[in-house]
Structures are given as C-alpha cells and as structure tokens.
Design an enzyme around this catalytic site. Structure first.
Site, mmCIF file in Angstrom:
data_model
loop_
_atom_site.group_PDB
_atom_site.id
_atom_site.type_symbol
_atom_site.label_atom_id
_atom_site.label_comp_id
_atom_site.label_asym_id
_atom_site.label_seq_id
_atom_site.Cartn_x
_atom_site.Cartn_y
_atom_site.Cartn_z
ATOM 1 N NE ARG A 28 -11.253 -123.171 98.599
ATOM 2 C CZ ARG A 28 -10.496 -122.084 97.668
ATOM 3 N NH1 ARG A 28 -10.038 -120.808 98.163
ATOM 4 N NH2 ARG A 28 -10.527 -122.560 96.423
ATOM 5 C CG ASP B 80 -8.186 -117.031 87.015
ATOM 6 O OD1 ASP B 80 -7.095 -117.404 87.546
ATOM 7 O OD2 ASP B 80 -9.251 -117.394 87.573
#
Length: 397
Positions: A146, A298
C-alpha cells in the site's frame, strides 16, 4: 458539537443523534446517507485454499478495508452509508469501487487518482497442511502492498470537494480510524481537520485499528490527541496494550477523558463501554465457531454504531456489536449479514443466562430464546446478498 454527557437510558434516543426512522436520520425525508466513513480500502487477493502462500495455486479478487467494511455493514443494518476515499485509475480501483457500491454504499465522493495506484493486500488463511509455515485453522494473516497508494494522498483538500462536502454536511455519524493517520502527513492533516469540524447532531466515532507495520516509519504519539477528540472511541484491548501500554478499560477511560463513550473490546471474551460520567457496562461475547477472523472488529463497530444511532440502551448496543461480529466470524470474507429481525430482537432482549447459552456457527444460531421469536430463522443471510437486512438494529486493512 455538543458531546453526550450521559448514557442513553433504555428505549431513549442518543442525546446528540436522532434515532433512525426520524426525518433527520434514515427516514423518508433524509437527505443523503446517515453515516459517512472516511479512509483507505484496497483490492484483496483471496487464496483458493488454506495453507501458506507458497502452496496457493489461484487467487480470487475482492475488496476490503476497515472503513468501507463498516460502511457496508451499516448499510446492511439499515443505516444508509457512504464511503469517501481515493483509488487509482486502474482495474483494482474500479473493482474496489464497484464492490463497495454493490453493498449499497454511496461511493459518489470516491476520487480517482491518475498517478497513484490502488492499494493491494493478500490474505493468507491458515489450515492443516502440516507445513511449519501454516498459520493453523481459524487464523489468517494479511500481507500489504500500500505504500504510495492513491488513498495516501487524502488531505484536507477533500473538504472542498463538492461531493464530499455534501455527504459530510448531511451525516449524523462520521466514522474514522487510526489507519488513516499512519498513511501520510496529508492523511493525518485530514483527520485533524475532520475532528476539528464539530457539528451539532453529528457523532464522530474513531476506531484505533492499530497496525504496527504502518507505524514503523511514523510517530504514533500523534494518535492520542486524535482519539481524545472523538465522541465515541473504539479500542481493542490488545491493540491499546501495544500502542499505549495498557488494555485496562478503566485506565484507558482515564487516558482519554473527552469522548462521551470509550468502548474496550477484549477479544473473544468481553466488551466494556464506559461513559464519561457514569458506570461502565460489560457484556460477554457470544460463543462462536470461528470460520475466519478477518472483519470481526469492523462488524462489531457497525453493529454498535447502528444501535447507537437507533437510541438503544448500552447493553443492546454491545450485544448488537457482538452479534454482528459473530456473523462475520462464521463467514468467509469481511462481510456478513445478521439473521432476520425477530431473531435479532429476541437475542438483544435475552436474559444474561440465555445470552450466555447462545451459540453461533456457520450453520446458524442456537439459543434458548429463539423458539419464542416469530419466524425464527436463525441462519445469517450470505454476505453476497446486497439487500439491506430488515433488522431494526444490523474486517481488515
């Protein structure tokens, strides 16, 4: 914005946020999504079999990310949500935006970067191959690619974008995470700007989401002021221990005095919610036969936040978080949906004894309260179904 100075009592609305179904949040008169989640998501390569990466023959392409996971789970819970981010002008970016949109999430403020790529990560799933590199059943590991991604270029300039400004202006919930602060100085500046933009009637939640690898070349001392600026703080006890030297809920409440609520998740055991001027509430986790752990945090956040927006009492907020996480733990991938509304309602209202006796697996939910639930189909719907769950109440990088 005014902070919540007390916990909402059972059956009453959160003092700072109207309940869903009212014109201000999620009702017919609502203008745009009730919740906005800001942060990086990435393309994901999923292995076709468990075991170490060197034994995998094929990977399938998917999408994942803490903030988009929360947005998708909130939408499945009946909370209209948006995800704001940046992706590269590449196939991974187009696939990522399409998958998040297929979950019913508003992606109108996702910018396309012509020069930077979409972030990518590979998932490694443990099995029983006998290899010394095998993580083992029920375990997984994420391998990130990333650095220099399009999302790392998120900055305060986002606030001037008309699409983003429209979504942020209408949101009753703004969800952020510590991952964004670690991506770049510009991302850190964006978080500071968003946290400084206090608006009456908008709740700001912040999930620590500690990722040690992201902080190797950055200063984690920037995190505590960000966390303390939120209205609702979500912390994993193990993550807080690694980041701040303690996972004790009372000590963390003292370290972060400003948020109205601090929620501390102790892995598969308990979760404790501590109000600024009130007693804490602790709720044990459900017993779950874990298929895959990724995405559970999450899912918990989404369940807890949805229950908060609906004005449920603290115990039901924690239970909906637990139930959301349990459904994610029993599904492959980062997204899972809850069973139908009668089952959810029965579990949220269960006695402590019946809650403790509840079991969740990929085959469904077994609980003493379910025979009393009308239409008690306790099987969670598959995550691939994009339809919002009818429940009045309901990841990774």
């Amino acid at each position: 914005m005014p902070r919540q100075d007390r916990a909402a009592s059972p059956g009453t609305a959160n003092p700072g946020v109207p309940p869903l179904g009212s014109p201000a949040v999620g009702g017919a008169a609502a203008q745009g999504p009730a919740a906005v989640c800001v942060g990086e998501s990435m393309a994901v390569l999923l292995p076709d079999r468990p075991g170490p990466l060197e034994s995998v023959e094929r990977f399938s392409l998917s999408a994942g990310g803490a903030e988009s996971n929360v947005a998708g789970a909130l939408t499945a819970l009946g909370v209209p949500s948006a995800w704001i981010s940046r992706v590269g002008d590449d196939g991974f970016g187009r696939r990522l935006v399409a998958e998040v949109a297929a979950r019913g999430v508003d992606v109108s403020a996702v910018a396309v970067d012509q020069h930077r790529p979409t972030g990518l990560y590979l998932k490694e799933v443990g099995g029983s191959t006998g290899s010394r590199h095998d993580l083992g059943p029920g375990r997984s590991r994420l391998h990130y690619h990333r650095r220099g991604s399009a999302a790392a270029a998120l900055s305060p300039a986002l606030l001037a974008d008309p699409n983003a400004a429209r979504l942020l202006a209408g949101a009753r919930l703004l969800h952020l995470s510590g991952i964004t602060a670690a991506l770049s100085d510009d991302c850190l500046a964006l978080l500071r700007a968003l946290l400084a933009d206090r608006r009456a009637g908008r709740l700001v939640s912040f999930d620590l989401n500690w990722r040690p690898a992201l902080w190797r070349d950055r200063d984690p001392s920037v995190l505590p002021p960000l966390l303390d600026a939120a209205d609702l703080l979500l912390l994993g006890a193990d993550e807080a221990e690694a980041a701040f030297g303690t996972g004790d809920p009372l000590e963390l409440r003292r370290r972060f005095p400003s948020p109205a609520t601090v929620v501390v998740k102790d892995a598969a055991r308990t979760v404790t919610a501590l109000e600024r001027h009130g007693a804490g509430v602790t709720e044990p986790a459900l017993v779950v036969e874990v298929v895959e752990a990724t995405g559970a945090g999450d899912a918990f956040a989404a369940g807890y936040l949805a229950a908060t927006l609906r004005g449920l009492d603290q115990r039901r907020r924690l239970r909906l978080g637990h139930l959301s996480a349990a459904c994610a733990l029993t599904a492959h991938g980062d997204q899972a949906e809850l069973p139908p509304a009668p089952v959810v309602d029965a579990l949220l209202a269960a006695s402590a004894e019946d809650w403790a006796a509840t079991r969740v697996s990929a085959d469904g939910i077994v609980s003493p309260v379910l025979p009393a639930a009308a239409g008690g189909d306790a099987r969670p719907r598959p995550a691939a179904d994009p339809r919002p769950a009818p429940s009045p109440a309901l990841g990774a990088p």
